[in-house]
Design a protein around this motif. Structure first.
Motif, PDB file in Angstrom:
ATOM      1  N   ARG A 250       0.821  -1.208   0.000  1.00 19.46           N
ATOM      2  CA  ARG A 250       0.000   0.000   0.000  1.00 19.46           C
ATOM      3  C   ARG A 250       0.860   1.266   0.000  1.00 19.46           C
ATOM      4  O   ARG A 250       1.871   1.335   0.690  1.00 19.46           O
ATOM      5  N   PRO A 251       0.455   2.282  -0.764  1.00 23.01           N
ATOM      6  CA  PRO A 251       1.177   3.549  -0.735  1.00 23.01           C
ATOM      7  C   PRO A 251       1.042   4.204   0.623  1.00 23.01           C
ATOM      8  O   PRO A 251       0.000   4.107   1.283  1.00 23.01           O
ATOM      9  N   ARG A 252       2.093   4.874   1.054  1.00 26.44           N
ATOM     10  CA  ARG A 252       2.087   5.566   2.341  1.00 26.44           C
ATOM     11  C   ARG A 252       1.621   7.008   2.115  1.00 26.44           C
ATOM     12  O   ARG A 252       2.172   7.721   1.268  1.00 26.44           O
ATOM     13  N   VAL A 253       0.624   7.404   2.881  1.00 31.06           N
ATOM     14  CA  VAL A 253       0.003   8.722   2.710  1.00 31.06           C
ATOM     15  C   VAL A 253      -0.053   9.420   4.061  1.00 31.06           C
ATOM     16  O   VAL A 253      -0.603   8.888   5.031  1.00 31.06           O
ATOM     17  N   GLY A 254       0.523  10.623   4.128  1.00 30.93           N
ATOM     18  CA  GLY A 254       0.430  11.413   5.337  1.00 30.93           C
ATOM     19  C   GLY A 254      -0.983  11.935   5.523  1.00 30.93           C
ATOM     20  O   GLY A 254      -1.717  12.148   4.558  1.00 30.93           O
ATOM     21  N   ILE A 255      -1.385  12.137   6.781  1.00 33.87           N
ATOM     22  CA  ILE A 255      -2.751  12.595   7.050  1.00 33.87           C
ATOM     23  C   ILE A 255      -2.806  13.278   8.411  1.00 33.87           C
ATOM     24  O   ILE A 255      -2.086  12.889   9.340  1.00 33.87           O
ATOM     25  N   SER A 256      -3.625  14.298   8.517  1.00 30.54           N
ATOM     26  CA  SER A 256      -3.848  14.936   9.811  1.00 30.54           C
ATOM     27  C   SER A 256      -4.494  13.921  10.752  1.00 30.54           C
ATOM     28  O   SER A 256      -5.515  13.306  10.413  1.00 30.54           O
ATOM     29  N   SER A 257      -3.917  13.743  11.919  1.00 29.97           N
ATOM     30  CA  SER A 257      -4.311  12.668  12.832  1.00 29.97           C
ATOM     31  C   SER A 257      -5.789  12.702  13.198  1.00 29.97           C
ATOM     32  O   SER A 257      -6.417  11.651  13.368  1.00 29.97           O
TER      33      SER A 257
ATOM     34  N   PHE B 193      -0.434  13.570   0.807  1.00 27.36           N
ATOM     35  CA  PHE B 193      -0.749  14.031   2.158  1.00 27.36           C
ATOM     36  C   PHE B 193      -2.140  14.654   2.142  1.00 27.36           C
ATOM     37  O   PHE B 193      -2.485  15.412   1.230  1.00 27.36           O
ATOM     38  N   ILE B 194      -2.942  14.327   3.177  1.00 22.76           N
ATOM     39  CA  ILE B 194      -4.276  14.906   3.337  1.00 22.76           C
ATOM     40  C   ILE B 194      -4.279  15.771   4.587  1.00 22.76           C
ATOM     41  O   ILE B 194      -4.068  15.284   5.702  1.00 22.76           O
ATOM     42  N   PHE B 195      -4.497  17.069   4.404  1.00 20.68           N
ATOM     43  CA  PHE B 195      -4.495  18.024   5.506  1.00 20.68           C
ATOM     44  C   PHE B 195      -5.909  18.254   6.031  1.00 20.68           C
ATOM     45  O   PHE B 195      -6.897  17.942   5.358  1.00 20.68           O
ATOM     46  N   LYS B 196      -5.981  18.839   7.228  1.00 20.61           N
ATOM     47  CA  LYS B 196      -7.276  19.221   7.825  1.00 20.61           C
ATOM     48  C   LYS B 196      -7.624  20.624   7.361  1.00 20.61           C
ATOM     49  O   LYS B 196      -6.904  21.575   7.641  1.00 20.61           O
ATOM     50  N   SER B 197      -8.723  20.746   6.660  1.00 21.32           N
ATOM     51  CA  SER B 197      -9.118  22.047   6.127  1.00 21.32           C
ATOM     52  C   SER B 197      -9.379  23.048   7.247  1.00 21.32           C
ATOM     53  O   SER B 197      -9.925  22.711   8.301  1.00 21.32           O
ATOM     54  N   GLY B 198      -8.967  24.286   7.005  1.00 21.45           N
ATOM     55  CA  GLY B 198      -9.239  25.368   7.934  1.00 21.45           C
ATOM     56  C   GLY B 198      -8.314  25.459   9.127  1.00 21.45           C
ATOM     57  O   GLY B 198      -8.372  26.429   9.883  1.00 21.45           O
TER      58      GLY B 198
ATOM     59  N   VAL C  86       4.942  16.290  -4.083  1.00 17.46           N
ATOM     60  CA  VAL C  86       4.042  15.330  -3.449  1.00 17.46           C
ATOM     61  C   VAL C  86       2.597  15.830  -3.560  1.00 17.46           C
ATOM     62  O   VAL C  86       2.307  16.969  -3.191  1.00 17.46           O
ATOM     63  N   PRO C  87       1.674  15.012  -4.082  1.00 21.17           N
ATOM     64  CA  PRO C  87       0.262  15.422  -4.181  1.00 21.17           C
ATOM     65  C   PRO C  87      -0.328  15.698  -2.801  1.00 21.17           C
ATOM     66  O   PRO C  87      -0.125  14.917  -1.864  1.00 21.17           O
ATOM     67  N   VAL C  88      -1.054  16.792  -2.678  1.00 18.55           N
ATOM     68  CA  VAL C  88      -1.683  17.147  -1.406  1.00 18.55           C
ATOM     69  C   VAL C  88      -3.137  17.530  -1.643  1.00 18.55           C
ATOM     70  O   VAL C  88      -3.496  18.035  -2.703  1.00 18.55           O
ATOM     71  N   GLU C  89      -3.960  17.288  -0.641  1.00 20.71           N
ATOM     72  CA  GLU C  89      -5.351  17.728  -0.625  1.00 20.71           C
ATOM     73  C   GLU C  89      -5.761  17.932   0.817  1.00 20.71           C
ATOM     74  O   GLU C  89      -5.005  17.592   1.736  1.00 20.71           O
ATOM     75  N   ASP C  90      -6.956  18.503   1.010  1.00 19.80           N
ATOM     76  CA  ASP C  90      -7.498  18.549   2.365  1.00 19.80           C
ATOM     77  C   ASP C  90      -8.849  17.848   2.384  1.00 19.80           C
ATOM     78  O   ASP C  90      -9.431  17.557   1.322  1.00 19.80           O
ATOM     79  N   ASP C  91      -9.337  17.539   3.571  1.00 20.27           N
ATOM     80  CA  ASP C  91     -10.565  16.745   3.684  1.00 20.27           C
ATOM     81  C   ASP C  91     -11.767  17.453   3.094  1.00 20.27           C
ATOM     82  O   ASP C  91     -12.690  16.807   2.580  1.00 20.27           O
ATOM     83  N   GLY C  92     -11.768  18.784   3.115  1.00 18.27           N
ATOM     84  CA  GLY C  92     -12.881  19.518   2.535  1.00 18.27           C
ATOM     85  C   GLY C  92     -12.909  19.410   1.023  1.00 18.27           C
ATOM     86  O   GLY C  92     -13.950  19.121   0.417  1.00 18.27           O
ATOM     87  N   ARG C  93     -11.770  19.610   0.379  1.00 19.11           N
ATOM     88  CA  ARG C  93     -11.678  19.531  -1.077  1.00 19.11           C
ATOM     89  C   ARG C  93     -11.953  18.123  -1.594  1.00 19.11           C
ATOM     90  O   ARG C  93     -12.407  17.953  -2.725  1.00 19.11           O
ATOM     91  N   LEU C  94     -11.702  17.113  -0.774  1.00 18.40           N
ATOM     92  CA  LEU C  94     -11.938  15.737  -1.208  1.00 18.40           C
ATOM     93  C   LEU C  94     -13.420  15.408  -1.348  1.00 18.40           C
ATOM     94  O   LEU C  94     -13.768  14.344  -1.868  1.00 18.40           O
ATOM     95  N   HIS C  95     -14.307  16.310  -0.902  1.00 19.44           N
ATOM     96  CA  HIS C  95     -15.736  16.107  -1.136  1.00 19.44           C
ATOM     97  C   HIS C  95     -16.081  16.381  -2.597  1.00 19.44           C
ATOM     98  O   HIS C  95     -17.162  15.981  -3.052  1.00 19.44           O
ATOM     99  N   ASP C  96     -15.192  17.077  -3.315  1.00 20.37           N
ATOM    100  CA  ASP C  96     -15.372  17.292  -4.744  1.00 20.37           C
ATOM    101  C   ASP C  96     -14.949  16.022  -5.474  1.00 20.37           C
ATOM    102  O   ASP C  96     -13.793  15.597  -5.367  1.00 20.37           O
ATOM    103  N   ALA C  97     -15.871  15.416  -6.215  1.00 18.67           N
ATOM    104  CA  ALA C  97     -15.605  14.109  -6.834  1.00 18.67           C
ATOM    105  C   ALA C  97     -14.424  14.144  -7.795  1.00 18.67           C
ATOM    106  O   ALA C  97     -13.622  13.206  -7.840  1.00 18.67           O
ATOM    107  N   GLY C  98     -14.305  15.219  -8.570  1.00 20.04           N
ATOM    108  CA  GLY C  98     -13.203  15.318  -9.518  1.00 20.04           C
ATOM    109  C   GLY C  98     -11.863  15.437  -8.832  1.00 20.04           C
ATOM    110  O   GLY C  98     -10.887  14.779  -9.220  1.00 20.04           O
TER     111      GLY C  98
END
Length: 326
Positions: A16-23, A113-118, A155-167
């Motif tokens: 599995r790929p290793r992905v950073g994430i806000s705890s 990496f997936i960050f915590k929005s806001g 490194v690709p990054v997103e936040d949990d809020g933006r991940l609600h956008d399907a695209g």
């Protein structure tokens, strides 16, 4: 092709790929109020196929839970991190932690990496920054997130809020699994493996950036270039190409390209049906999974070995349902 899909599913589950994430997104009670922000899609569905590397900058830099809430103030390009009630400045403490933490993360081989929005520490964009009059403006970046993105610009990054956008969600996870596959190639340092990787991902790259795909093809096809330099150049182009969003128009062009491989096999009715499905997708009437599923059927039926190997047909685990949106 079913055997190939089963093999890929097994590989995704095992390596599995290793992905950073806000705890806090994993359900850890590390927020300032002692609560969490559990994301069940990430932990339940995605978590079967990635290995999470949790990071909470505020707790890891030594702050207690619960704690006084913090916010960004001042210049959005260089804000200060201060506590809301007492006005204690925590900027240097967070900066010093972040610089050391990103050094440590170099050994984790992160694919994203997936960050915590806001969050004033972990928000990747549109974080509130308060001016001298106490008026908030949503134009800041969390201090840890900014240092991470500067240290790992590819490194690709997103936040949990933006991940609600399907695209955006589809593009992010497609990036992650593509880079995990490339990591295996990079580790071998074999030119033949790089050539095979590009051949296997050619249509996927065409759906993101036809121009860069051609440039990458010329790079791997040049026998005179130094081996080490090729891998570095290729990775930079790969990450740049995959950052470009795959649009319905570009996907439709790839689908039409694949249709050309069945000129001698499909009858007129089958060709018309496939053309109709592709056009329906192009105009947003059906999701991408519909024409892809039909083409995968023909790939199996007529044993098209070149298409059979294309990552475009199965770029990520099917359970994630990333191509099911219209």
């Amino acid at each position: 092709m079913k055997k190939e899909e089963a093999r890929m599913q097994e590989e995704w589950a095992e390596e599995r790929p290793r992905v950073g994430i806000s705890s806090c997104l994993l359900g850890e009670p590390v927020r300032y109020d002692g609560q969490h922000q559990l994301d069940r899609y990430l932990t339940g569905t995605v978590g079967k196929y990635v290995e999470w590397v949790p990071v909470c900058p505020e707790v890891e830099c030594g702050l207690p839970t619960p704690r006084e809430a913090m916010r960004l103030v001042g210049d959005p390009k260089d804000p200060r991190l201060v506590t809301r009630r007492t006005g204690k400045d925590m900027t240097e403490r967070m900066i010093n932690f972040a610089r050391q933490r990103v050094q440590d993360l170099e050994d984790e081989g992160l694919c994203g990496f997936i960050f915590k929005s806001g969050s004033p520490s972990s928000g990747m964009e549109r974080v509130k920054v308060y001016d001298k009059n106490g008026i908030p403006h949503s134009n800041g970046v969390g201090i840890f997130a900014r240092i991470f993105m500067e240290h790992f610009p590819l490194v690709p990054v997103e936040d949990d809020g933006r991940l609600h956008d399907a695209g955006l969600r589809e593009n992010f996870f497609e990036n992650i699994f593509c880079f995990q596959d490339y990591r295996r190639v990079r580790n071998t340092r074999q030119r033949a493996d790089l050539v095979e990787f590009h051949r296997r991902h050619k249509l996927q790259l065409m759906a993101h950036s036809p121009k860069l795909q051609k440039e990458m093809g010329r790079l791997v096809g040049n026998p005179g270039s130094a081996n080490g330099g090729v891998f570095q150049q290729y990775e930079e182009l790969l990450r740049k190409a995959m950052r470009e969003m795959a649009s319905s128009g570009k996907n439709a062009n790839v689908l039409m390209h694949m249709l050309g491989y069945f000129t001698d096999e499909l009858n007129s009715w089958e060709k018309q049906e496939l053309l109709s499905v592709i056009e329906n997708y192009r105009h947003g009437l059906v999701p991408l999974i519909v024409p892809v599923t039909l083409i995968r059927h023909y790939v199996r039926k007529y044993d098209k070995s070149y298409l059979h190997r294309q990552s475009y047909l199965t770029p990520h685990p099917l359970e994630l349902k990333l191509r099911n949106h219209a």
